[in-house]
Write an enzyme that holds these catalytic residues in place. Structure first.
Site, mmCIF file in Angstrom:
data_model
loop_
_atom_site.group_PDB
_atom_site.id
_atom_site.type_symbol
_atom_site.label_atom_id
_atom_site.label_comp_id
_atom_site.label_asym_id
_atom_site.label_seq_id
_atom_site.Cartn_x
_atom_site.Cartn_y
_atom_site.Cartn_z
ATOM 1 N N LYS A 23 13.291 -49.284 -10.011
ATOM 2 C CA LYS A 23 13.264 -50.809 -10.242
ATOM 3 C C LYS A 23 12.417 -51.629 -10.542
ATOM 4 O O LYS A 23 11.608 -52.253 -10.565
ATOM 5 C CB LYS A 23 14.852 -51.043 -11.782
ATOM 6 C CG LYS A 23 14.509 -51.635 -12.632
ATOM 7 C CD LYS A 23 15.760 -51.639 -14.280
ATOM 8 C CE LYS A 23 16.228 -51.064 -14.433
ATOM 9 N NZ LYS A 23 17.096 -50.874 -15.114
ATOM 10 N N ARG A 92 20.493 -55.756 -13.658
ATOM 11 C CA ARG A 92 19.780 -54.657 -13.655
ATOM 12 C C ARG A 92 20.313 -54.279 -12.199
ATOM 13 O O ARG A 92 19.712 -54.838 -11.374
ATOM 14 C CB ARG A 92 19.084 -54.514 -14.038
ATOM 15 C CG ARG A 92 18.633 -55.544 -15.460
ATOM 16 C CD ARG A 92 17.072 -55.309 -15.911
ATOM 17 N NE ARG A 92 16.590 -56.034 -17.045
ATOM 18 C CZ ARG A 92 16.059 -55.062 -17.948
ATOM 19 N NH1 ARG A 92 16.535 -54.274 -18.268
ATOM 20 N NH2 ARG A 92 16.311 -56.174 -19.974
ATOM 21 N N GLY A 101 21.299 -44.797 -17.617
ATOM 22 C CA GLY A 101 22.440 -45.176 -18.289
ATOM 23 C C GLY A 101 23.546 -44.626 -17.651
ATOM 24 O O GLY A 101 24.718 -45.322 -17.377
ATOM 25 N N MET A 103 24.766 -46.994 -14.125
ATOM 26 C CA MET A 103 24.610 -47.673 -13.916
ATOM 27 C C MET A 103 24.786 -48.959 -14.380
ATOM 28 O O MET A 103 24.393 -48.748 -15.791
ATOM 29 C CB MET A 103 24.042 -47.968 -12.765
ATOM 30 C CG MET A 103 24.768 -47.142 -10.906
ATOM 31 S SD MET A 103 23.649 -46.913 -9.782
ATOM 32 C CE MET A 103 21.881 -47.363 -10.381
ATOM 33 N N ARG A 338 8.433 -47.200 -14.992
ATOM 34 C CA ARG A 338 8.881 -46.246 -13.796
ATOM 35 C C ARG A 338 7.928 -44.831 -14.678
ATOM 36 O O ARG A 338 8.005 -44.044 -15.544
ATOM 37 C CB ARG A 338 10.670 -45.811 -13.600
ATOM 38 C CG ARG A 338 11.403 -44.906 -15.504
ATOM 39 C CD ARG A 338 12.697 -45.176 -14.990
ATOM 40 N NE ARG A 338 13.312 -44.478 -16.637
ATOM 41 C CZ ARG A 338 14.553 -44.838 -17.045
ATOM 42 N NH1 ARG A 338 15.139 -45.706 -16.508
ATOM 43 N NH2 ARG A 338 14.435 -45.037 -18.429
ATOM 44 N N HIS A 454 19.902 -42.463 -25.785
ATOM 45 C CA HIS A 454 20.308 -42.063 -25.256
ATOM 46 C C HIS A 454 20.580 -40.283 -24.724
ATOM 47 O O HIS A 454 19.843 -39.324 -23.722
ATOM 48 C CB HIS A 454 21.366 -42.296 -24.236
ATOM 49 C CG HIS A 454 22.381 -41.818 -23.434
ATOM 50 N ND1 HIS A 454 23.478 -40.827 -23.043
ATOM 51 C CD2 HIS A 454 22.910 -41.871 -22.219
ATOM 52 C CE1 HIS A 454 24.125 -40.325 -22.373
ATOM 53 N NE2 HIS A 454 23.246 -41.581 -21.501
ATOM 54 N N SER A 795 11.501 -6.604 5.013
ATOM 55 C CA SER A 795 12.533 -6.675 3.848
ATOM 56 C C SER A 795 13.805 -7.934 3.774
ATOM 57 O O SER A 795 14.354 -6.824 3.770
ATOM 58 C CB SER A 795 12.113 -6.423 2.704
ATOM 59 O OG SER A 795 12.636 -7.191 1.634
ATOM 60 N N CYS A 863 13.867 -9.571 0.297
ATOM 61 C CA CYS A 863 13.955 -9.425 -1.940
ATOM 62 C C CYS A 863 15.600 -9.982 -1.879
ATOM 63 O O CYS A 863 16.050 -9.778 -2.961
ATOM 64 C CB CYS A 863 13.865 -8.039 -2.007
ATOM 65 S SG CYS A 863 14.924 -6.503 -0.769
ATOM 66 N N TYR A 883 5.530 -12.451 1.956
ATOM 67 C CA TYR A 883 5.772 -12.569 0.569
ATOM 68 C C TYR A 883 7.162 -12.618 0.356
ATOM 69 O O TYR A 883 8.437 -12.710 1.297
ATOM 70 C CB TYR A 883 5.653 -11.007 -0.408
ATOM 71 C CG TYR A 883 6.836 -10.127 0.057
ATOM 72 C CD1 TYR A 883 7.207 -9.662 -0.273
ATOM 73 C CD2 TYR A 883 6.358 -8.943 1.120
ATOM 74 C CE1 TYR A 883 8.454 -8.473 -0.074
ATOM 75 C CE2 TYR A 883 6.628 -7.795 1.370
ATOM 76 C CZ TYR A 883 8.088 -8.268 1.004
ATOM 77 O OH TYR A 883 8.683 -6.390 1.343
HETATM 78 C C1 PEP Z 1 20.529 -7.627 -0.592
HETATM 79 O O1 PEP Z 1 20.847 -6.873 0.175
HETATM 80 O O2 PEP Z 1 19.346 -8.535 -0.645
HETATM 81 C C2 PEP Z 1 19.406 -6.535 -1.790
HETATM 82 C C3 PEP Z 1 18.694 -6.841 -1.766
HETATM 83 O O3 PEP Z 1 20.332 -4.943 -1.912
HETATM 84 P P1 PEP Z 1 21.091 -5.606 -2.736
HETATM 85 O O4 PEP Z 1 21.478 -6.882 -3.286
HETATM 86 O O5 PEP Z 1 20.764 -4.293 -3.774
HETATM 87 O O6 PEP Z 1 22.625 -5.091 -1.871
#
Ligand code: PEP
Ligand code: MG
Length: 906
Positions: A23, A92, A101, A103, A338, A454, A795, A863, A883
């Site tokens: 502010k 303020r 809101g 403070m 803001r 609010h 992975s 994953c 990925y």
């Molecule tokens: C993991 O272990 O991150 C995974 C993707 O396999 P799961 O969760 O099926 O063991």
């Protein structure tokens, strides 16, 4: 000379939010770009921290403040504490991060028995003078002296009762004078001291109170909930601003506005104002304000100036602004601006619009939209075909639909919310101290206040549905009920609110999933153009694959084959396979499973073609497909009783020499069922493991029952061959779970090679696919160089890798001790949610480096659940992954996060 702690608006650095608060910095910046801001100065956050640390104001601070007050006196021609033309100020709060809101703020500071007559004379308005005075005493009393609001409210209500009026506006100067006197007495009684009359003493107390509010409960709760760390905001600044009044008569007004519609993002004048009122009246929702469009007729010249102000703000900040203004006797002042908090839809739309208007670049447009906010776009809407009639209507204050049980106070909302119940917080109006109730509720409904009240602002920030100002609803908080005409809503009754239309319904109404807007598609396609990381989805069935594709997944990063086993028509075959006594029996069951799996794979590959689909071979321990031991024991007990009954009935019929009929169950049939259940129970006991997640699972199953993996590999490769034959460009990948050594991979790879040769021969074609390894054990990380000799890709299974790195059971930690670890800051985040970059992340980085020493271009992804988390995605980008794979609804979030990761890469 010690540090500079005070800056006038004309000199403060508008970019230094950390020091001056959002502010304060904006007030400086607005002043310096020539907007009409009331004169004032900022006391820095550093002064706040020093005060909180030493419990005393920095040496010399009050003297410097005094000098700045003198400068204000020169600028305005008013005198602080003066008998004639007195200078009044607002005090303020304002930290680097906006915490609406949370403070404290004090208005009309500088009023006392000497200055009040001056104010009245100067304005020639006694009612106005006493109104300002009583507001100041109450606010100062509450904020700076800790006097409960209720004590003031009682006195105020009493005066109103005696005067026979309902609304504040019905009170005349005499009434307000009496209110002021009563309020002074309240303070004296409660604090044991008279109300401070010295204006510099008032200022000192107020500055300390604002500083202290940084460590107030609601501010601390807010920071915790929104993960505001000290490097984001540390301490609050204090802004001392010359008061301007929107309540001096009908040529005065006060209002709040957004430079664009914060609900839709549309480029239009948006906001509300009240004639003859103070700013707090709009925000607190005490009177229901008018839409800004009404000002066009009511005050055309000021409306023109307001449009100009709004255009200047956006052109300067190149960001949607949330601004406050006051009109004092025909002069427009901008009090605050803001960056506007908007919902996801509005954020996305305004990003696309502001880019096409040339206000911002494409990269800026992308970075404006925080990936997490897209979650709001995944919120349900009411089924448009529903036939329910609304019970009441209010203002559509924050979009989205929500159903839940009515609760009438924030504490109860918190209790029921924590217990897993869906609740709607129903209030006359909400206040900052209700914040914990917001967190626990599905939605908020208020009977008073506007779209910038609010309730509306906070709900929008949280992406929760909110209907505000539903005036047809009378809320009786004490009685824990509300009435709408003849209908009474009791605590626990279910209602549905639609924050996009403002409708309120009795009962629960079905909702439908949201669809992507064109603007969102545009933003996500910009994101995809920029990102380095590919965004895959974890999907296990054809339906899930289709959903993933709809969300823009670029492939499937994890298809857990065991999930295909769980369908009701398959489970009995899987059980047969597990119960098999011999290899032949097991093979017979696997032969039944093969075509089922192959058809699933084919369907998934085709849906995703030409994108990659990573299929993981069987991972969970076998006992997961069988009933639990206790369940089987219970069933056996029941079957024993049933057998006794069948036997008894057969004996009775035998004694009477009558046939018991052909459709009755025989004892032999019951025996067969019992024998099967007993066998299952024996198997369950045989498979019992103390730590099944660390036991006989993953590739260890493949080592002990190679025929299971062979069936799955055959299923994948036959599906591939059949797709290739049909000309579908599929890209399957076979992935092995729980690997600890390259030997395991080599054994599985040998069986892949054998089956591949057979199928290529049979179909007369070359199969195109990849073979890779999950990395979810610590040993796999350490042996990455060797694994990469066999694997074409890695992975990271960070669910298991986190479990292994922390030695935390992933099944138990989150329910037992992890909340304590995160609440007490022992761990910053739950590592099963947000990747632990220092521990698990370090292992990952090492694995990537080692793996790529063997194979330069080794493809690597993640994953585990963390793969959809924006912060984790940034880390994945940093260590060079190719990925991330996450659940389908998080794919849009991950797509945007991947673009952010690339843009913010150092
Ligand atoms: C993991 O272990 O991150 C995974 C993707 O396999 P799961 O969760 O099926 O063991
Ligand atoms: Mg795993």
């Amino acid at each position: 000379m010690s540090k500079k702690h005070v800056y006038s608006f004309a000199e403060g650095d508008g970019k230094n939010k950390h020091l001056l608060g959002g502010k304060g910095a904006n007030l400086c910046e607005m002043t310096q770009i020539g907007l009409n801001v009331p004169p004032g100065f900022v006391i820095t956050t550093e002064a706040c921290l020093e005060y909180l640390d030493r419990k005393t104001l920095p040496a010399g601070l009050l003297e410097v403040v005094g000098n700045h007050i003198r400068l204000l006196e020169e600028k305005t021609g008013k005198r602080f504490g003066g008998e004639y033309n007195p200078l009044l100020v607002s005090v303020r709060s304002g930290s680097a991060m906006s915490m609406p809101g949370m403070m404290d703020t004090i208005l009309n500071l500088g009023l006392n028995a000497t200055t009040l007559p001056g104010l009245i004379k100067q304005t020639n308005n006694e009612r106005f003078g006493y109104d300002a005075y009583r507001r100041f005493i109450q606010l100062f009393g509450k904020v700076a002296l800790g006097v409960p609001d209720a004590l003031f409210d009682e006195e105020f209500d009493e005066v109103k009762r005696q005067a026979g009026v309902k609304a504040d506006v019905g009170l005349n100067a005499g009434h307000l004078k009496e209110v002021s006197e009563r309020f002074l007495n309240v303070v004296h009684r409660h604090t044991g001291k008279p109300f401070p009359s010295d204006v510099f003493e008032q200022l000192e107390i107020a500055i300390k109170a604002v500083f202290n509010s940084w460590m107030g409960k609601r501010a601390i709760d807010y920071r915790r909930e929104f993960h505001i760390t000290p490097d984001m905001a540390n301490g609050t600044a204090v802004n001392v601003v010359t008061m301007v009044f929107g309540n001096m008569g009908n040529d005065c007004a006060t209002g709040v506005g957004f430079t664009r519609n914060p609900g839709t993002g549309e480029n239009e004048m948006y906001g509300e104002y009240l004639v003859n009122a103070q700013g707090e009246d709009v925000v607190a929702g005490i009177r229901t304000p008018k839409p800004v469009q009404a000002m066009r007729q009511e005050m055309p010249e000021l409306y023109r100036q307001l449009v100009e102000l709004r255009d200047k703000l956006e052109a300067h900040y190149r960001e949607v602004q949330d601004y406050e203004y006051t009109i004092e006797k025909g002069t427009l002042y901008c009090l605050q601006t803001r960056n506007g908090k908007m919902n996801a839809q509005a954020m996305v739309r305004s990003s696309v619009d502001m880019f096409s208007e040339g206000l911002i670049s494409k990269n800026q447009a992308l970075l404006r939209v925080k990936p997490e906010v897209l979650e709001q776009l995944l919120h349900p809407r009411l089924d448009p075909n529903h036939a329910h009639k609304p019970l009441a209507q209010g203002l559509p204050a924050s979009p989205g639909a929500a159903s839940g049980r009515c609760v009438f106070d924030a504490d109860q909302a918190e209790i029921l919310g924590r217990a897993g119940q869906k609740v709607i917080l129903v209030r006359e109006e909400t206040k900052p101290e209700d914040i914990h109730g917001f967190f626990a509720s599905q939605g908020i409904l208020t009977s008073r206040g506007g779209k910038t009240s609010h309730a509306a602002v906070v709900a929008r920030g949280m992406g929760k549905a909110c209907v505000a100002g539903a005036e047809g609803i009378k809320v009786h908080t004490r009685a824990r009920q509300a009435t709408v005409g003849e209908v009474t809503l009791r605590e626990g009754d279910v209602i549905t609110i639609d924050g996009s239309t403002g409708d309120v319904y009795l009962g629960e109404i079905p909702t439908i999933d949201p669809t992507f807007s064109d603007e969102l598609k545009t933003v996500l396609s910009w994101a995809d153009d920029i990102s380095h990381l590919q965004i895959m989805a974890n999907a296990d069935t054809p339906a899930a694959a289709q959903l993933a594709l709809d969300y823009g997944a670029m492939g499937i990063g994890l298809c857990r084959t065991e999930r295909m086993f769980n369908a009701t028509d398959r489970l009995p075959i899987v059980v047969e396979m597990i119960l098999a006594h011999t290899l032949e029996e097991r093979q017979a069951a696997l032969d039944k499973l093969l075509p089922i799996q192959r058809e699933d794979f084919k369907e998934i590959f085709k849906i995703m073609a030409p994108r990659p689909v990573t299929v993981r071979l069987l991972d969970p321990p076998m006992h997961e497909f069988l009933p639990g031991e206790h369940q089987l024991e219970d069933e056996l007990r029941a079957l024993e009783q049933y057998r006794m009954m069948v036997r008894g009935r057969a004996a009775a019929f035998g004694a009477l020499n009558v046939s018991c009929g052909s459709d009755n169950v025989s004892e032999e049939q019951v025996n067969a069922v019992i024998a099967k259940k007993e066998m299952m129970l024996r198997k369950v006991r045989e498979l019992y493991e103390v730590n099944p997640m660390l036991g006989h699972r993953g590739v260890r199953l493949g080592m002990t029952y190679p025929e299971i993996y062979e069936m799955q590999i055959r299923g994948i490769l036959e599906a591939t061959a059949q797709c290739q034959k049909e000309g579908v460009p599929v890209a399957p990948e076979i992935m092995v779970p729980q690997v600890i050594t390259s030997q395991e991979l080599r054994i599985v790879k040998a069986s892949v090679d054998k089956i591949q040769a057979e199928i290529e021969n049979q179909y007369g074609l070359k199969l195109s696919f990849k073979f890779g390894s999950m990395v979810e054990t610590v040993r796999a990380c350490m042996r990455a160089q060797e694994l990469a000799e066999v694997a074409e890709f890695f992975s990271f299974g960070t669910n298991d890798l986190t479990q292994a790195t922390f030695s935390f059971s992933r099944e138990d930690a989150e329910n037992k001790f992890l909340p304590l670890y995160t609440d007490h800051g022992i761990l910053k985040d739950n590592p099963f949610e947000v990747l632990d970059m220092n521990g698990v992340g370090a292992l990952m980085q090492m694995t990537v480096e080692r793996g790529r020493q063997t194979k330069n271009h080794l493809k690597v992804g993640i994953c585990g659940e963390q793969g959809g988390h924006p912060e984790s995605i940034r880390f994945c980008q940093k260590i060079g992954l190719n990925y991330v794979s996450c659940s389908a609804p998080r794919v849009p979030i991950a797509r945007l996060a991947a673009a952010h990761a690339k843009l913010l890469e150092k």
